[in-house]
Design an enzyme around this catalytic site. Structure first.
Site, PDB file in Angstrom:
ATOM      1  N   LYS A  29      37.331  25.039  47.994  1.00 39.16           N
ATOM      2  CA  LYS A  29      37.262  25.133  46.533  1.00 39.16           C
ATOM      3  C   LYS A  29      37.954  23.917  45.890  1.00 39.16           C
ATOM      4  O   LYS A  29      38.647  23.154  46.587  1.00 39.16           O
ATOM      5  CB  LYS A  29      37.914  26.444  46.093  1.00 39.16           C
ATOM      6  CG  LYS A  29      37.158  27.691  46.592  1.00 39.16           C
ATOM      7  CD  LYS A  29      37.818  28.969  46.083  1.00 39.16           C
ATOM      8  CE  LYS A  29      37.085  30.207  46.569  1.00 39.16           C
ATOM      9  NZ  LYS A  29      37.677  31.466  46.044  1.00 39.16           N
TER      10      LYS A  29
ATOM     11  N   TYR B 282      28.464  33.641  42.348  1.00 32.67           N
ATOM     12  CA  TYR B 282      29.432  34.724  42.147  1.00 32.67           C
ATOM     13  C   TYR B 282      28.844  35.876  41.320  1.00 32.67           C
ATOM     14  O   TYR B 282      29.592  36.638  40.703  1.00 32.67           O
ATOM     15  CB  TYR B 282      30.699  34.184  41.494  1.00 32.67           C
ATOM     16  CG  TYR B 282      31.680  33.544  42.479  1.00 32.67           C
ATOM     17  CD1 TYR B 282      32.100  34.238  43.614  1.00 32.67           C
ATOM     18  CD2 TYR B 282      32.189  32.265  42.277  1.00 32.67           C
ATOM     19  CE1 TYR B 282      32.996  33.664  44.517  1.00 32.67           C
ATOM     20  CE2 TYR B 282      33.088  31.691  43.172  1.00 32.67           C
ATOM     21  CZ  TYR B 282      33.488  32.397  44.291  1.00 32.67           C
ATOM     22  OH  TYR B 282      34.378  31.846  45.181  1.00 32.67           O
TER      23      TYR B 282
ATOM     24  N   PHE C  41      37.758  38.791  35.597  1.00 39.53           N
ATOM     25  CA  PHE C  41      38.107  37.421  35.988  1.00 39.53           C
ATOM     26  C   PHE C  41      36.889  36.504  36.131  1.00 39.53           C
ATOM     27  O   PHE C  41      37.038  35.332  36.491  1.00 39.53           O
ATOM     28  CB  PHE C  41      38.929  37.419  37.290  1.00 39.53           C
ATOM     29  CG  PHE C  41      38.255  38.097  38.467  1.00 39.53           C
ATOM     30  CD1 PHE C  41      37.293  37.445  39.221  1.00 39.53           C
ATOM     31  CD2 PHE C  41      38.602  39.402  38.821  1.00 39.53           C
ATOM     32  CE1 PHE C  41      36.680  38.058  40.302  1.00 39.53           C
ATOM     33  CE2 PHE C  41      37.990  40.028  39.911  1.00 39.53           C
ATOM     34  CZ  PHE C  41      37.027  39.357  40.652  1.00 39.53           C
TER      35      PHE C  41
ATOM     36  N   ARG D 223      35.910  34.650  58.356  1.00 35.81           N
ATOM     37  CA  ARG D 223      36.592  35.405  57.284  1.00 35.81           C
ATOM     38  C   ARG D 223      38.021  35.772  57.723  1.00 35.81           C
ATOM     39  O   ARG D 223      38.947  35.735  56.928  1.00 35.81           O
ATOM     40  CB  ARG D 223      35.818  36.684  56.951  1.00 35.81           C
ATOM     41  CG  ARG D 223      34.561  36.457  56.152  1.00 35.81           C
ATOM     42  CD  ARG D 223      34.802  36.299  54.660  1.00 35.81           C
ATOM     43  NE  ARG D 223      35.233  37.514  54.009  1.00 35.81           N
ATOM     44  CZ  ARG D 223      35.330  37.652  52.689  1.00 35.81           C
ATOM     45  NH1 ARG D 223      35.010  36.651  51.878  1.00 35.81           N
ATOM     46  NH2 ARG D 223      35.749  38.776  52.163  1.00 35.81           N
TER      47      ARG D 223
ATOM     48  N   THR E  84      41.939  37.895  50.308  1.00 34.28           N
ATOM     49  CA  THR E  84      41.637  37.243  49.029  1.00 34.28           C
ATOM     50  C   THR E  84      42.898  36.766  48.314  1.00 34.28           C
ATOM     51  O   THR E  84      42.953  35.642  47.808  1.00 34.28           O
ATOM     52  CB  THR E  84      40.876  38.232  48.117  1.00 34.28           C
ATOM     53  OG1 THR E  84      39.750  38.725  48.831  1.00 34.28           O
ATOM     54  CG2 THR E  84      40.428  37.564  46.832  1.00 34.28           C
TER      55      THR E  84
ATOM     56  N   ARG F  50      44.363  30.841  53.881  1.00 40.47           N
ATOM     57  CA  ARG F  50      44.983  31.238  52.610  1.00 40.47           C
ATOM     58  C   ARG F  50      46.461  31.584  52.795  1.00 40.47           C
ATOM     59  O   ARG F  50      47.289  31.308  51.925  1.00 40.47           O
ATOM     60  CB  ARG F  50      44.215  32.421  52.003  1.00 40.47           C
ATOM     61  CG  ARG F  50      42.852  32.022  51.441  1.00 40.47           C
ATOM     62  CD  ARG F  50      42.030  33.247  51.102  1.00 40.47           C
ATOM     63  NE  ARG F  50      40.782  32.918  50.411  1.00 40.47           N
ATOM     64  CZ  ARG F  50      39.789  33.772  50.249  1.00 40.47           C
ATOM     65  NH1 ARG F  50      39.880  35.002  50.728  1.00 40.47           N
ATOM     66  NH2 ARG F  50      38.684  33.401  49.598  1.00 40.47           N
TER      67      ARG F  50
ATOM     68  N   ASN G  17      42.558  30.155  45.664  1.00 41.97           N
ATOM     69  CA  ASN G  17      42.801  30.539  47.061  1.00 41.97           C
ATOM     70  C   ASN G  17      42.066  29.662  48.081  1.00 41.97           C
ATOM     71  O   ASN G  17      41.737  30.075  49.173  1.00 41.97           O
ATOM     72  CB  ASN G  17      42.515  32.034  47.259  1.00 41.97           C
ATOM     73  CG  ASN G  17      41.089  32.402  46.910  1.00 41.97           C
ATOM     74  OD1 ASN G  17      40.268  31.534  46.637  1.00 41.97           O
ATOM     75  ND2 ASN G  17      40.787  33.686  46.936  1.00 41.97           N
TER      76      ASN G  17
ATOM     77  N   HIS H 271      36.223  29.519  50.193  1.00 41.31           N
ATOM     78  CA  HIS H 271      35.296  30.656  50.114  1.00 41.31           C
ATOM     79  C   HIS H 271      34.608  30.817  51.458  1.00 41.31           C
ATOM     80  O   HIS H 271      34.279  29.829  52.111  1.00 41.31           O
ATOM     81  CB  HIS H 271      34.223  30.398  49.048  1.00 41.31           C
ATOM     82  CG  HIS H 271      33.045  31.312  49.205  1.00 41.31           C
ATOM     83  ND1 HIS H 271      33.044  32.603  48.746  1.00 41.31           N
ATOM     84  CD2 HIS H 271      31.854  31.142  49.837  1.00 41.31           C
ATOM     85  CE1 HIS H 271      31.891  33.178  49.074  1.00 41.31           C
ATOM     86  NE2 HIS H 271      31.148  32.311  49.730  1.00 41.31           N
TER      87      HIS H 271
ATOM     88  N   GLU I 200      23.736  32.507  50.427  1.00 43.02           N
ATOM     89  CA  GLU I 200      24.567  31.387  49.984  1.00 43.02           C
ATOM     90  C   GLU I 200      24.145  30.078  50.641  1.00 43.02           C
ATOM     91  O   GLU I 200      24.147  29.026  50.000  1.00 43.02           O
ATOM     92  CB  GLU I 200      26.040  31.710  50.253  1.00 43.02           C
ATOM     93  CG  GLU I 200      26.518  32.855  49.347  1.00 43.02           C
ATOM     94  CD  GLU I 200      27.860  33.457  49.725  1.00 43.02           C
ATOM     95  OE1 GLU I 200      28.497  32.982  50.687  1.00 43.02           O
ATOM     96  OE2 GLU I 200      28.285  34.415  49.047  1.00 43.02           O
TER      97      GLU I 200
HETATM   98  P1  RTP Z   1      35.469  34.353  47.964  1.00 47.69           P
HETATM   99  O1  RTP Z   1      34.207  35.103  47.572  1.00 47.69           O
HETATM  100  O2  RTP Z   1      35.825  33.278  46.979  1.00 47.69           O
HETATM  101  O3  RTP Z   1      35.389  33.857  49.368  1.00 47.69           O
HETATM  102  O4  RTP Z   1      36.697  35.356  47.956  1.00 47.69           O
HETATM  103  P2  RTP Z   1      36.760  36.826  48.556  1.00 47.69           P
HETATM  104  O5  RTP Z   1      35.431  37.211  49.142  1.00 47.69           O
HETATM  105  O6  RTP Z   1      37.955  36.906  49.417  1.00 47.69           O
HETATM  106  O7  RTP Z   1      37.045  37.674  47.253  1.00 47.69           O
HETATM  107  P3  RTP Z   1      36.010  38.243  46.172  1.00 47.69           P
HETATM  108  O8  RTP Z   1      36.329  39.677  45.962  1.00 47.69           O
HETATM  109  O9  RTP Z   1      34.603  37.874  46.520  1.00 47.69           O
HETATM  110  O10 RTP Z   1      36.451  37.466  44.859  1.00 47.69           O
HETATM  111  C1  RTP Z   1      35.946  36.182  44.553  1.00 47.69           C
HETATM  112  C2  RTP Z   1      37.048  35.329  43.997  1.00 47.69           C
HETATM  113  O11 RTP Z   1      37.435  35.831  42.727  1.00 47.69           O
HETATM  114  C3  RTP Z   1      38.814  35.599  42.516  1.00 47.69           C
HETATM  115  N1  RTP Z   1      39.483  36.854  42.237  1.00 47.69           N
HETATM  116  N2  RTP Z   1      40.370  36.963  41.295  1.00 47.69           N
HETATM  117  N3  RTP Z   1      42.259  37.946  39.452  1.00 47.69           N
HETATM  118  C4  RTP Z   1      41.794  38.732  40.407  1.00 47.69           C
HETATM  119  O12 RTP Z   1      42.185  39.867  40.570  1.00 47.69           O
HETATM  120  C5  RTP Z   1      40.792  38.216  41.316  1.00 47.69           C
HETATM  121  N4  RTP Z   1      40.162  38.893  42.240  1.00 47.69           N
HETATM  122  C6  RTP Z   1      39.314  38.018  42.840  1.00 47.69           C
HETATM  123  C7  RTP Z   1      39.379  35.010  43.787  1.00 47.69           C
HETATM  124  O13 RTP Z   1      39.538  33.627  43.624  1.00 47.69           O
HETATM  125  C8  RTP Z   1      38.327  35.321  44.824  1.00 47.69           C
HETATM  126  O14 RTP Z   1      38.320  34.368  45.844  1.00 47.69           O
HETATM  127 MG    MG Z   2      33.588  37.013  48.127  1.00 50.28          MG
END
Ligand code: RTP
Ligand code: MG
Length: 149
Positions: A10, A50, A58, A86, A92, A103, A113, A116, A127
């Protein structure tokens, strides 16, 4: 099972010069890099990528962040690469991510973080095709003997 996944450093990871560190971890694990590029994500691509988070509070910040500077988009191939990568990425929220994960070692806050990773075979396929044309992916066999002098 041999799979392909989409991983992306990122904008915070690019700014902090840890592209090489990220590549190195997946290479050393035994995965193969089959496609990569440094790019800016458009507003439209960010919203599509996304899309599952469209209703989340968010979402606006997430799209703003991911389009704020260049990202390093990659496709990696290997045995169970989707779930194993992963695990290497970590939880996350970097404060909950274990040391030894990307991370856990480099992140501190959830909205920056570092990396992705696709979370399922369906996400990986979606993707990869969002970010790469099929001609941008390369396939080759490793042949160590040919490169030892
Ligand atoms: P990513 O898609 O970026 O790989 O991350 P992830 O699967 O671990 O988490 P995901 O639930 O898909 O969330 C996507 C991105 O959104 C941001 N986020 N912010 N403020 C918050 O509570 C919150 N929750 C998620 C994070 O940057 C996350 O990577
Ligand atoms: Mg995700």
């Amino acid at each position: 099972m041999i799979q392909k996944t989409f991983l992306m450093v990122k904008p915070d990871g690019v700014q902090r010069s840890i592209i090489g560190e990220v590549i190195s971890r997946f290479e050393k694990k035994g995965f193969q890099l089959v496609g990569a590029k440094l790019m800016h994500i458009s507003q439209e691509l960010a919203e599509t990528h996304y899309g599952e988070h469209k209703e989340k509070p968010f979402f606006g910040e997430l799209v703003k962040f991911i389009t704020s500077g260049p990202v390093f988009a990659m496709v990696w191939e290997g045995e169970n690469v989707i779930s194993v990568s992963r695990q290497m990425v970590g939880k996350t929220n970097p404060q909950e991510a274990l040391p030894g994960t990307i991370r856990g070692d480099y992140g501190l806050i959830v909205d920056k973080n570092i990396i992705h990773g696709s979370d399922s075979p369906e996400s990986a396929e979606r993707e990869i095709s969002l970010f790469f044309e099929s001609e941008e992916l390369t396939f080759y066999k490793k042949d160590a003997d040919a490169w030892i002098y």
